[in-house]
Design a protein around this motif. Structure first.
Motif, short mmCIF file in Angstrom:
data_model
loop_
_atom_site.label_atom_id
_atom_site.label_comp_id
_atom_site.label_asym_id
_atom_site.label_seq_id
_atom_site.Cartn_x
_atom_site.Cartn_y
_atom_site.Cartn_z
N SER A 146 9.96 9.24 1.79
CA SER A 146 9.39 9.26 0.44
C SER A 146 9.27 7.85 -0.14
O SER A 146 8.27 7.51 -0.80
CB SER A 146 10.26 10.14 -0.47
OG SER A 146 10.20 11.49 -0.07
N THR A 156 8.91 5.05 1.53
CA THR A 156 7.85 4.33 2.24
C THR A 156 6.47 4.79 1.79
O THR A 156 5.58 3.96 1.52
CB THR A 156 7.99 4.55 3.76
OG1 THR A 156 9.29 4.13 4.19
CG2 THR A 156 6.93 3.77 4.52
N LEU A 157 6.28 6.09 1.66
CA LEU A 157 4.96 6.61 1.28
C LEU A 157 4.63 6.37 -0.18
O LEU A 157 3.46 6.28 -0.56
CB LEU A 157 4.88 8.10 1.60
CG LEU A 157 4.68 8.44 3.08
CD1 LEU A 157 4.73 9.94 3.30
CD2 LEU A 157 3.35 7.88 3.59
N ASP A 206 2.70 3.27 -0.29
CA ASP A 206 1.57 3.20 0.63
C ASP A 206 0.26 3.23 -0.16
O ASP A 206 -0.01 4.19 -0.90
CB ASP A 206 1.63 4.37 1.62
CG ASP A 206 0.63 4.22 2.75
OD1 ASP A 206 -0.59 4.25 2.48
OD2 ASP A 206 1.07 4.08 3.91
N LEU A 240 -2.04 6.27 1.11
CA LEU A 240 -1.54 7.64 1.13
C LEU A 240 -0.57 7.96 -0.01
O LEU A 240 -0.17 9.11 -0.15
CB LEU A 240 -0.84 7.92 2.47
CG LEU A 240 -1.70 7.78 3.72
CD1 LEU A 240 -0.86 7.95 4.98
CD2 LEU A 240 -2.84 8.79 3.71
N GLY A 241 -0.20 6.98 -0.81
CA GLY A 241 0.79 7.20 -1.86
C GLY A 241 0.40 8.29 -2.84
O GLY A 241 1.20 9.19 -3.16
N TYR A 287 0.45 11.75 -1.15
CA TYR A 287 1.83 12.23 -0.95
C TYR A 287 2.42 12.73 -2.27
O TYR A 287 3.10 13.76 -2.30
CB TYR A 287 2.69 11.11 -0.37
CG TYR A 287 4.10 11.55 0.01
CD1 TYR A 287 4.30 12.43 1.06
CD2 TYR A 287 5.21 11.10 -0.70
CE1 TYR A 287 5.57 12.84 1.42
CE2 TYR A 287 6.50 11.50 -0.35
CZ TYR A 287 6.66 12.38 0.71
OH TYR A 287 7.93 12.79 1.05
N LEU A 343 -1.56 12.25 6.37
CA LEU A 343 -0.17 12.34 5.90
C LEU A 343 0.74 12.84 7.02
O LEU A 343 1.85 12.32 7.22
CB LEU A 343 -0.08 13.30 4.70
CG LEU A 343 -0.46 12.74 3.33
CD1 LEU A 343 -0.46 13.87 2.30
CD2 LEU A 343 0.52 11.64 2.91
N ARG A 403 1.34 10.02 9.49
CA ARG A 403 2.16 8.92 8.94
C ARG A 403 3.61 9.35 8.80
O ARG A 403 4.53 8.56 9.09
CB ARG A 403 1.60 8.49 7.58
CG ARG A 403 2.33 7.29 6.98
CD ARG A 403 2.08 6.04 7.80
NE ARG A 403 2.77 4.89 7.21
CZ ARG A 403 3.71 4.19 7.85
NH1 ARG A 403 4.06 4.52 9.08
NH2 ARG A 403 4.26 3.16 7.26
N ILE A 404 3.85 10.57 8.37
CA ILE A 404 5.22 11.07 8.26
C ILE A 404 5.90 11.07 9.63
O ILE A 404 7.06 10.66 9.78
CB ILE A 404 5.24 12.48 7.64
CG1 ILE A 404 4.88 12.41 6.15
CG2 ILE A 404 6.63 13.12 7.78
CD1 ILE A 404 4.68 13.77 5.50
#
Length: 398
Positions: free
Chosen positions: A62, A64-65, A68, A71-72, A75, A119, A122-123
């Protein structure tokens, strides 16, 4: 409150006898708490677990994203669907994959299929970076277990089940030159081979390793083949965190095949399953264990818990309903459905005192504490048994 207690020394001895050479079929279930027992230097004189637990991993993903650029916002939209709940990373990814099943060419809360796929990828990348650490050299509990598998004579293969995605057990087995089968066959791109799993005709000295929630080196190719390899192409999808929301053919394998191995292990003959680092919080896995124990009264499960019983209400609930599930925690146990404290009488001369059981002062009272819920202690316990067998063999030769 009842004055009756359980004896930690007796239970330690019973576990040791159950794990004796050629005694019966044996398996271990290693949960997320196992890599937590290995501490590494975190700088400033502090240490941290080799791999964080699910809560720690969720925080890392969470954090890190959230920063981002690409992708922030997506997310944040995904998390908003949970409302006031605080989902862990497995729940987040399972929900994400459920959305992928229904979104098609539209969008849900602004989340389109390409965004959800990005997403998902990336996760998985962040997770692989966190859990893909090498096992430290030297003596770790994983090395202790691998040495025990290699050194104990047995008629049946030792099986290791784990919901963890790391490669720590693989590294330990390989470092001790223990041959093992994990359901995959091949070298460059090992492929999943269900017939080999079902026939199970390998020699007993081969261990079996079943990754029931996937692994960071499992990939699904664009052709929908499941392969095990260290590096992937951009089009491959990493197979970790299975969602149990849809049982079509694409999701049945290899996850359900791994769970079928656990069902089969518990469902026939005399069998011992030793759980360590597992909190009994996974209802899907609990269902397999409980059904197996109910169907086979000659099977036995030892749930070794880190810390006191109060932290594990679901484990206690399960054991109070199932007599062949024993829950052994630091402050007491549930044995034969009876939930009791440990007897406080210390037996300093017992061979397992200091190995499985210790005596600690609580105020002016000395109390026994059961330690095998700590994977590090369990590793030492297995090394102690291996050493005893070596000494016994040397004495017999003399």
């Amino acid at each position: 409150m009842s004055g009756f207690t359980h004896c930690p020394y007796r239970q330690s001895s019973l576990l040791q006898q159950a794990l004796a050479p050629n005694k019966m079929r044996i398996a271990f279930l290693l949960g997320a708490g196992c890599p937590m027992s290995i501490r590494v230097d975190a700088g400033g004189g502090n240490t941290s677990p080799l791999i964080p637990d699910i809560a720690g991993l969720t925080t890392l993903v969470s954090t890190t994203l959230a920063t981002d650029v690409e992708l922030g916002a997506d997310y944040a939209s995904l998390l908003a669907r949970f409302g006031a709940a605080a989902p862990n990373i497995e729940e987040i990814l399972s929900h994400l994959r459920a959305l992928l099943d229904v979104v098609r060419d539209g969008d849900i809360n602004g989340l389109t299929q390409p965004k959800l796929l990005a997403l998902d990828k990336r996760i998985c990348q962040i997770t692989a970076d966190v859990v893909g650490v090498p096992l430290p050299d030297g003596e770790t509990p994983y090395h202790n277990l691998a040495a025990w598998v290699s050194g104990i004579s047995r008629a049946h293969s030792v099986e290791v089940f784990t919901p963890n995605y790391d490669l720590l057990m693989e590294q330990a087995l390989e470092s001790h030159k223990v041959p093992y089968f994990d359901g995959f066959v091949g070298a460059r791109e090992a492929f999943f081979d269900l017939p080999s799993m079902e026939s199970d005709t390998l020699p007993s000295r081969w261990a079996r390793l079943w990754k029931v929630h996937g692994s960071i080196n499992w990939w699904r190719t664009p052709n929908h083949d499941v392969v095990r390899k260290n590096k992937s192409d951009d089009a491959d999808r990493q197979m970790i965190y299975p969602s149990h929301l849809k049982y079509d053919q694409s999701r049945r394998l290899p996850y359900l095949a791994m769970l079928d191995r656990l069902r089969d292990f518990l469902g026939r003959g005399q069998a011992i399953l030793v759980c360590c680092g597992y909190s009994f919080a996974d209802q899907h896995l609990n269902e397999v264990i409980m059904n197996g124990l109910r169907s086979n009264p000659t099977a036995m499960c030892f749930g070794l818990l880190y810390g006191d019983r109060a932290q594990y209400p679901e484990a206690i609930r399960c054991a109070m309903r199932q007599p062949n599930l024993s829950i052994l925690a630091a402050d007491g146990a549930v044995l034969g459905t009876l939930n009791r404290d440990w007897n406080s009488a210390s037996q300093d001369s017992h061979p397992l005192h200091g190995v499985a059981v210790s005596s600690v002062a609580e105020g002016e009272v000395e109390r026994c504490r059961f330690g095998l819920g700590d994977f590090k202690k369990l590793g030492q316990f297995l090394a102690h048994q291996l050493n005893q067998n070596s000494d016994s063999g040397a004495s017999n030769e003399a």
